[in-house]
Design a protein around this motif. Sequence first.
Motif, mmCIF file in Angstrom:
data_model
loop_
_atom_site.group_PDB
_atom_site.id
_atom_site.type_symbol
_atom_site.label_atom_id
_atom_site.label_comp_id
_atom_site.label_asym_id
_atom_site.label_seq_id
_atom_site.Cartn_x
_atom_site.Cartn_y
_atom_site.Cartn_z
ATOM 1 N N SER A 242 2.763 6.034 5.799
ATOM 2 C CA SER A 242 1.528 6.318 5.041
ATOM 3 C C SER A 242 1.128 7.777 5.212
ATOM 4 N N TYR B 142 0.829 -1.216 0.000
ATOM 5 C CA TYR B 142 0.000 0.000 0.000
ATOM 6 C C TYR B 142 0.862 1.264 0.000
ATOM 7 N N ASN B 143 1.909 1.256 0.823
ATOM 8 C CA ASN B 143 2.778 2.435 0.885
ATOM 9 C C ASN B 143 3.528 2.654 -0.435
ATOM 10 N N PHE C 37 -5.365 5.893 0.177
ATOM 11 C CA PHE C 37 -5.107 6.061 1.609
ATOM 12 C C PHE C 37 -6.337 5.672 2.432
ATOM 13 N N LYS D 269 -2.606 1.792 8.618
ATOM 14 C CA LYS D 269 -1.733 2.900 8.209
ATOM 15 C C LYS D 269 -0.647 3.073 9.249
ATOM 16 N N SER E 225 1.757 9.963 -4.627
ATOM 17 C CA SER E 225 2.261 11.116 -3.887
ATOM 18 C C SER E 225 3.310 11.874 -4.698
ATOM 19 N N LEU F 9 1.043 4.135 -2.792
ATOM 20 C CA LEU F 9 0.749 5.469 -2.255
ATOM 21 C C LEU F 9 1.880 6.440 -2.613
ATOM 22 N N MET G 20 -4.337 9.210 -4.705
ATOM 23 C CA MET G 20 -3.599 9.042 -3.451
ATOM 24 C C MET G 20 -4.562 9.006 -2.270
#
Length: 712
Positions: A104, A74-75, A94, A100, A82, A78, A90
Amino acid sequence: MATLSNHYSKLLKLCSETKNQTHLKKLHCLIIKALQSKDTFLSNNLITAYSKSGHCIYARRVFDQIPQPNLFSYNAILSVYSKSGGLSNMLAMFKSMPVKDGVSWNLVISGYACHGSFDDAVEAYRLMLRQAQVAPNRITISTLLILSSSWSLIGMGRQIHCQIVKYGFNSYVFVGSPLVDMYSKIGIVHEAKRVFDELKEKNVVMYNTMITGFLRCGMVEDSKRLFQQMLERDSISWTTMVTGLAQNGLEEEAIGVFREMRFEGVGIDQYTFGSALTACGSLLALEQGKQIHAFIIRTCYNDNVFVGSALVDMYSKCRSISSAEAVFRQMVHKNIVSWTAMLVGYGQNGYSEEAVRIFCEMQRNGIDPDDFTLGSVISSCANLASLEEGAQFHCQAIVSGLISFVTVSNAIVTLYGKCGSIEESHQLFDEMQIRDQVSWTALVSGYAQFGKAKETIELFERMLSHGVKPDGVTFIGVLSACSRAGLVEKGRSYFRSMVEDHGIVPIADHFTCMIDLFSRSGRLKDAENFIKEMPCSPDVIGWATLLSSCRVHKNMEIGKWAAESLLKLDPQNPASYVLLSSMHAARGEWNEVAKLRRGMRDKRVKKEPGCSWIKYDNKVHIFSADDQSHPYSEKIYAELERLNSKMIEEGYKPDMTSVLHDVTEADKMDMLSHHSEKLAIAFGLLVIPQGTALFYSTWRQELFAIAPPPIY
């Protein structure tokens, strides 16, 4: 399986470092064939590799194919949104995250901050403090400090400082450096110094940041002291000093630090060279600039586009335009800065036609101009009084949207003013959304140039009522307008106001305007007294102005004083001989005229014959007095005869006093009739279509055919 996965991960890292998109896609295909099941670890690395290569769509496809994405997955995606500015994606990603962490939240905050959404960045930070189970770390704090300094948010910066103290980050160097930078950028340098002093441990980055802060605020002595206190200095420390000293007007010291840097054997980069060359350009230190150029060649920086542009700029400012052009032509890579440096260099050195040519060449090479480049080429057209070409660039400014920039609008106002279309110049001025000091001065100078004294003074008073502070150039326009209108007392009042109310130190042009103000109105004694009270002697133009007026008003006493002073200042200047001869000729003192001519011959002083020219059908036609070389000569002289006869019928009586030859009245009239300006005007009347205005530029001895300008 794990070994194979690690092997592919290393290859992916190599592809992302080299940003080789072709190899990355081939490697992805190989991974799909070699590994039947989805490897989350490898997929995460694929997302990162595609992100660094700028392939956001491929990164998202890899993420969507992961059966069970973890927090790192996920990061990773993301981070893609970003960094690329896909803020809506984004935010959606999120919100969909089951878990998270601090990474994150930092990615969301930095994504908003880096792409101009500072309100959203601040709100994300507030949510992090209220809702999240994680505390902000140094990356969070650094991002918000950079945001505060970029937008000059003093209140927010102080609040973040409080957060730093609250979370115990105040003793950490990695937070102290951006905090010092933030306070110095928003102008609170004493707070920056306090933070710096309170840090127990300071590294070279902290010192560099504080030195930069001092120099940015003009605290040069403080920066010097801190620089001397440093036990360890890197190339950034030295470069910061060279750049800061140059920016604060201490160019000689900047070059001195550069020399010391070389002596210490510190590595010099493009920014150091650029600042040192800028200092040389400001000092007109050509020899020092050449020495630095030689060092640049030895260190193989001559192919660097940044250094090349700085070299072009330095040579241009040092009036060595041939060297600037040589450097420019040898540059392998050129960007908009390089082309603009060459264009501005041509303009600054009086090569306005070459400036227009290099601009067209730049466009043929696929480089789009920015506001500064377009404004510069329009200024060159203004110097040429070339309305036709300037109007084309005006159209380009409208189409490209660059007309909204004040630099471009100012150049266009100046262009139409210098080309005689003062009404259009005023109309464009009124249409400007933003006006600065240059805008007002351009229009004031435009009206003054064409003798519209009333309009010039009214506009100047309007400028003052709007709270716009005039500069020295503005007052040159106002004083010259007063001179042409014979407003001696008003001009005197404006001169006093310039010094006393606006704190402007008069230069030679201001003094010349005042000499002209008194001289034109026949108050030659006042002009003499003014000169004697001046803090410095007039320049060549000042003395010539007085001498010319003495000829008009037949004042031999002051005329001789002006002529002798002019000869002392410039013995080879023919103006003093010619004007004094004219005064003697007007009184019939032909022996004195003969003496002056012998003096010119003995001293080898030569008067270049005057000439006038007119641009017609993309060709410049040049005329000198009694010119018989033009193909249209017979028609031109016939037209002059017709015009002279008509003028005499209307009661015109020519002034014969300007003819410096002891000949008959008929011969004198014939000489006056064949002056270069009259030949050019006669030619213009013959060939220019009816309805087209003829504009004569006295300051360039040039005649232009001006059709009614287009309406935009």
